[in-house]
Design an enzyme around this catalytic site. Sequence first.
Site, PDB file in Angstrom:
ATOM      1  N   THR A  25       0.873  -1.186   0.000  1.00  0.00           N
ATOM      2  CA  THR A  25       0.000   0.000   0.000  1.00  0.00           C
ATOM      3  C   THR A  25       0.904   1.229   0.000  1.00  0.00           C
ATOM      4  OG1 THR A  25      -0.095  -0.220   2.382  1.00  0.00           O
ATOM      5  CG2 THR A  25      -1.956  -1.114   1.131  1.00  0.00           C
ATOM      6  N   THR A  28       3.434   5.288  -3.160  1.00  0.00           N
ATOM      7  CA  THR A  28       4.308   4.900  -4.271  1.00  0.00           C
ATOM      8  C   THR A  28       3.647   3.979  -5.290  1.00  0.00           C
ATOM      9  OG1 THR A  28       6.046   4.989  -2.585  1.00  0.00           O
ATOM     10  CG2 THR A  28       6.670   4.189  -4.769  1.00  0.00           C
ATOM     11  N   ASP A  56       0.628  -6.009   4.684  1.00  0.00           N
ATOM     12  CA  ASP A  56       0.428  -5.590   6.074  1.00  0.00           C
ATOM     13  C   ASP A  56      -0.937  -4.951   6.285  1.00  0.00           C
ATOM     14  OD1 ASP A  56       0.987  -3.255   4.646  1.00  0.00           O
ATOM     15  OD2 ASP A  56       2.996  -3.039   5.473  1.00  0.00           O
ATOM     16  N   ASN A 125      12.892   5.034   6.587  1.00  0.00           N
ATOM     17  CA  ASN A 125      13.851   4.379   7.494  1.00  0.00           C
ATOM     18  C   ASN A 125      14.289   3.016   6.962  1.00  0.00           C
ATOM     19  OD1 ASN A 125      11.599   2.792   7.856  1.00  0.00           O
ATOM     20  ND2 ASN A 125      11.351   3.207  10.043  1.00  0.00           N
ATOM     21  N   HIS A 127      12.289   0.573   5.978  1.00  0.00           N
ATOM     22  CA  HIS A 127      11.398  -0.566   6.257  1.00  0.00           C
ATOM     23  C   HIS A 127      10.806  -1.129   4.968  1.00  0.00           C
ATOM     24  CE1 HIS A 127       7.490   2.049   7.033  1.00  0.00           C
ATOM     25  NE2 HIS A 127       7.619   1.770   5.762  1.00  0.00           N
ATOM     26  N   GLY A 129       7.327  -3.603   3.957  1.00  0.00           N
ATOM     27  CA  GLY A 129       6.117  -3.937   4.689  1.00  0.00           C
ATOM     28  C   GLY A 129       6.161  -3.069   5.942  1.00  0.00           C
ATOM     29  N   GLU A 132      10.148  -2.867  10.534  1.00  0.00           N
ATOM     30  CA  GLU A 132      10.907  -1.668  10.874  1.00  0.00           C
ATOM     31  C   GLU A 132      12.370  -2.045  11.152  1.00  0.00           C
ATOM     32  OE1 GLU A 132       9.449   1.023  10.332  1.00  0.00           O
ATOM     33  OE2 GLU A 132       7.575   1.322  11.430  1.00  0.00           O
ATOM     34  N   LYS A 190      13.199   9.334  -0.227  1.00  0.00           N
ATOM     35  CA  LYS A 190      13.575   7.923  -0.174  1.00  0.00           C
ATOM     36  C   LYS A 190      15.044   7.709  -0.562  1.00  0.00           C
ATOM     37  CE  LYS A 190       9.450   6.692   0.962  1.00  0.00           C
ATOM     38  NZ  LYS A 190       8.499   6.006   0.107  1.00  0.00           N
TER      39      LYS A 190
HETATM   40  P1  PGA Z   1       4.845   5.337   0.653  1.00  0.00           P
HETATM   41  O1  PGA Z   1       5.127   4.209   1.729  1.00  0.00           O
HETATM   42  O2  PGA Z   1       4.710   4.642  -0.666  1.00  0.00           O
HETATM   43  O3  PGA Z   1       3.555   5.959   1.070  1.00  0.00           O
HETATM   44  O4  PGA Z   1       5.998   6.278   0.667  1.00  0.00           O
HETATM   45  C1  PGA Z   1       6.124   3.265   1.452  1.00  0.00           C
HETATM   46  C2  PGA Z   1       6.415   2.451   2.677  1.00  0.00           C
HETATM   47  O5  PGA Z   1       6.366   2.991   3.800  1.00  0.00           O
HETATM   48  O6  PGA Z   1       6.706   1.263   2.533  1.00  0.00           O
END
Ligand code: PGA
Length: 235
Positions: A25, A28, A56, A125, A127, A129, A132, A190
Site C-alpha cells: 500500500t 508509491t 500488512d 527508514n 522498512h 512492509g 521496521e 527515499k
Molecule cells: P509510501 O510508503 O509509498 O507511502 O511512501 C512506502 C512504505 O512505507 O513502505
Amino acid sequence: MSAAVADAVVDRLKEVPSAVLMLPTGTTPLGMYRRLVGMHRSGELSLVEATFFNLDEYLGLPPDHPASYHVYMKENFYGLIDADPARIFVPNGAAEHPEAECERYESAIREAGGTDVCVLGIGRNGHIGFNEPGAPFDSRTRVVRLSESTRRVNAGDFESESAPECAITVGMATIFESREVLLLASGTNKAAAVAAAVEGETSESVPASMLKKHPNTTLFLDEDAASDLGRGVAG
Ligand code: PGA
C-alpha cells in the site's frame, strides 16, 4: 517507474496467469495500480486466476475503517479489477486473536505455494512492509510495533486519531522467499534509504538491505530516489 513495474507484473501474469502476488500500500504504488486497472479496463489484462496477499495491515482497525489497507486495496485495486474474492488475502487487523491471525496468514501463503512476485515500497527508514529497522531477517508474519517516524509519516491518513501503534506484517523471511521481488521508490525523501539499502552493509538495521542477498530482486527508482546512489553517502 510506475509504467515499468506495471509492465513487469503484467509480463509475469502473462507467463503464469495463476501467479501469487504480494502487494504493498502507500503512495508509491498508486501509479502502478492505476496502470494495471487501465489495462484491465481496456481488455488487455485479466487477474481472475491470480492470488493476492497484502503485505500488512494496522492492528485494531476494522476492515471498513477508511485508513485501513482493506479499504485502500478495494478502492485502488481489488474493487476495480476482476480479482476472485476467494483469492484475495489481507491480514485482519481487527482479529480477536492477532497471533492466531498471523499464523493463519502465514499458512495461507504457504498453502498458495509461496509468492511468485512481491512488490514492495520502502520506508524513509528502510522498512519493507511494516518490518521496521531491527526486524529479524528470519521473521514471519507477526504483530509489530510501528516506529515513531513511521507513525508520523502515516499520521495524515488518520484525521483526528493518531496512527495505530501496532500492525500485522508479513515477515522478512516470508518476503525473502518470494521468487521475485520488485521494490519501488520515488522522491528525494527515499534517496537515503535506497542508498543505505543498496550501498550500505546488509544489516537488520536497514531492512531493505536484506534484498541484496535475494537472487531475483529489481529496484524501480525515479531519478530523485536514485539521487544518493554512487555518491558514497551510505553508511
Ligand atoms: P509510501 O510508503 O509509498 O507511502 O511512501 C512506502 C512504505 O512505507 O513502505
